[in-house]
Design a protein around this motif. Structure first.
Motif, PDB file in Angstrom:
ATOM      1  N   ASP A   1      -2.824  10.027  -0.358  1.00 25.21           N
ATOM      2  CA  ASP A   1      -3.798  10.018  -1.456  1.00 25.21           C
ATOM      3  C   ASP A   1      -3.249   9.373  -2.721  1.00 25.21           C
ATOM      4  O   ASP A   1      -3.994   8.737  -3.471  1.00 25.21           O
ATOM      5  CB  ASP A   1      -4.290  11.436  -1.748  1.00 25.21           C
ATOM      6  CG  ASP A   1      -5.215  11.965  -0.663  1.00 25.21           C
ATOM      7  OD1 ASP A   1      -5.662  11.175   0.188  1.00 25.21           O
ATOM      8  OD2 ASP A   1      -5.490  13.190  -0.664  1.00 25.21           O
ATOM      9  N   SER A   2      -1.946   9.524  -2.965  1.00 21.49           N
ATOM     10  CA  SER A   2      -1.357   8.869  -4.141  1.00 21.49           C
ATOM     11  C   SER A   2      -1.405   7.350  -3.979  1.00 21.49           C
ATOM     12  O   SER A   2      -1.613   6.614  -4.949  1.00 21.49           O
ATOM     13  CB  SER A   2       0.075   9.347  -4.381  1.00 21.49           C
ATOM     14  OG  SER A   2       0.955   8.886  -3.374  1.00 21.49           O
ATOM     15  N   ASP A   3      -1.237   6.886  -2.754  1.00 19.72           N
ATOM     16  CA  ASP A   3      -1.325   5.461  -2.458  1.00 19.72           C
ATOM     17  C   ASP A   3      -2.746   4.952  -2.722  1.00 19.72           C
ATOM     18  O   ASP A   3      -2.933   3.891  -3.323  1.00 19.72           O
ATOM     19  CB  ASP A   3      -0.931   5.225  -0.993  1.00 19.72           C
ATOM     20  CG  ASP A   3      -0.757   3.764  -0.661  1.00 19.72           C
ATOM     21  OD1 ASP A   3       0.256   3.181  -1.065  1.00 19.72           O
ATOM     22  OD2 ASP A   3      -1.645   3.213   0.021  1.00 19.72           O
ATOM     23  N   LYS A   4      -3.737   5.725  -2.299  1.00 21.35           N
ATOM     24  CA  LYS A   4      -5.141   5.354  -2.558  1.00 21.35           C
ATOM     25  C   LYS A   4      -5.413   5.301  -4.059  1.00 21.35           C
ATOM     26  O   LYS A   4      -6.125   4.418  -4.542  1.00 21.35           O
ATOM     27  CB  LYS A   4      -6.086   6.368  -1.917  1.00 21.35           C
ATOM     28  CG  LYS A   4      -6.143   6.327  -0.419  1.00 21.35           C
ATOM     29  CD  LYS A   4      -7.077   7.417   0.098  1.00 21.35           C
ATOM     30  CE  LYS A   4      -7.014   7.542   1.598  1.00 21.35           C
ATOM     31  NZ  LYS A   4      -7.829   8.681   2.085  1.00 21.35           N
ATOM     32  N   LEU A   5      -4.839   6.264  -4.788  1.00 17.11           N
ATOM     33  CA  LEU A   5      -5.058   6.314  -6.231  1.00 17.11           C
ATOM     34  C   LEU A   5      -4.433   5.106  -6.919  1.00 17.11           C
ATOM     35  O   LEU A   5      -5.034   4.507  -7.816  1.00 17.11           O
ATOM     36  CB  LEU A   5      -4.484   7.620  -6.795  1.00 17.11           C
ATOM     37  CG  LEU A   5      -4.847   7.980  -8.218  1.00 17.11           C
ATOM     38  CD1 LEU A   5      -6.364   8.113  -8.394  1.00 17.11           C
ATOM     39  CD2 LEU A   5      -4.165   9.285  -8.618  1.00 17.11           C
ATOM     40  N   LEU A   6      -3.235   4.730  -6.489  1.00 18.37           N
ATOM     41  CA  LEU A   6      -2.600   3.540  -7.057  1.00 18.37           C
ATOM     42  C   LEU A   6      -3.424   2.295  -6.749  1.00 18.37           C
ATOM     43  O   LEU A   6      -3.618   1.442  -7.625  1.00 18.37           O
ATOM     44  CB  LEU A   6      -1.173   3.373  -6.523  1.00 18.37           C
ATOM     45  CG  LEU A   6      -0.422   2.183  -7.104  1.00 18.37           C
ATOM     46  CD1 LEU A   6      -0.056   2.451  -8.564  1.00 18.37           C
ATOM     47  CD2 LEU A   6       0.824   1.880  -6.303  1.00 18.37           C
TER      48      LEU A   6
END
Length: 139
Positions: free
Chosen positions: A63-68
């Motif tokens: 999810d952090s990757d999606k947010l970035l």
């Protein structure tokens, strides 16, 4: 009458100069590159809330990757894929290696069936993503 017109023209010119100076020194938000920090902060806290379990750590990295990637898109970095957008943004990242480490770990988690995520890997990846988001002005 002519003195009033000159004074009014000077005031209008002064306001225009002040607005232009504020724009170029980033005192006014730019529509093109400005990000909603409250939105990204809320989403980041949602990511961190998942870190309590092994499965949650995996989801947090993903999810952090999606947010970035969402921040990269909103900042209008060019590229068809997240990797291409990250290449476009590499001069923006203060720790390009950490951001890439996190993205590559996410790819491994998604594409390799038997990977076991270690806690220190998750922490390192989340730290890299957090710094990337800060560099983009999202956090």
């Amino acid at each position: 009458m002519s003195t009033t017109l000159i004074l009014l023209s000077c005031i209008v010119f002064g306001i225009v100069v002040l607005l232009a100076a504020a724009w170029f020194t980033n005192r006014l938000p730019r529509r093109r590159g400005g990000l909603d920090k409250d939105y990204f902060q809320t989403r980041w806290l949602d990511v961190l809330a998942k870190v309590k379990t092994q499965e949650g750590m995996v989801l947090a990295v993903i999810d952090s990757d999606k947010l970035l990637d969402e921040a990269l898109k909103r900042r209008h970095f060019k590229g068809r894929t997240m990797g291409e957008r990250m290449v476009s943004a590499q001069q923006t990242f203060t720790d390009n290696d950490a951001t890439w480490y996190a993205h590559k770990l996410r790819n491994r988690l998604v594409h390799e069936a038997d990977i076991k995520l270690k806690e220190n890997e998750a922490k390192r990846a989340l730290a890299g993503m957090r710094q990337g988001l800060k560099d983009l002005g999202a956090l």
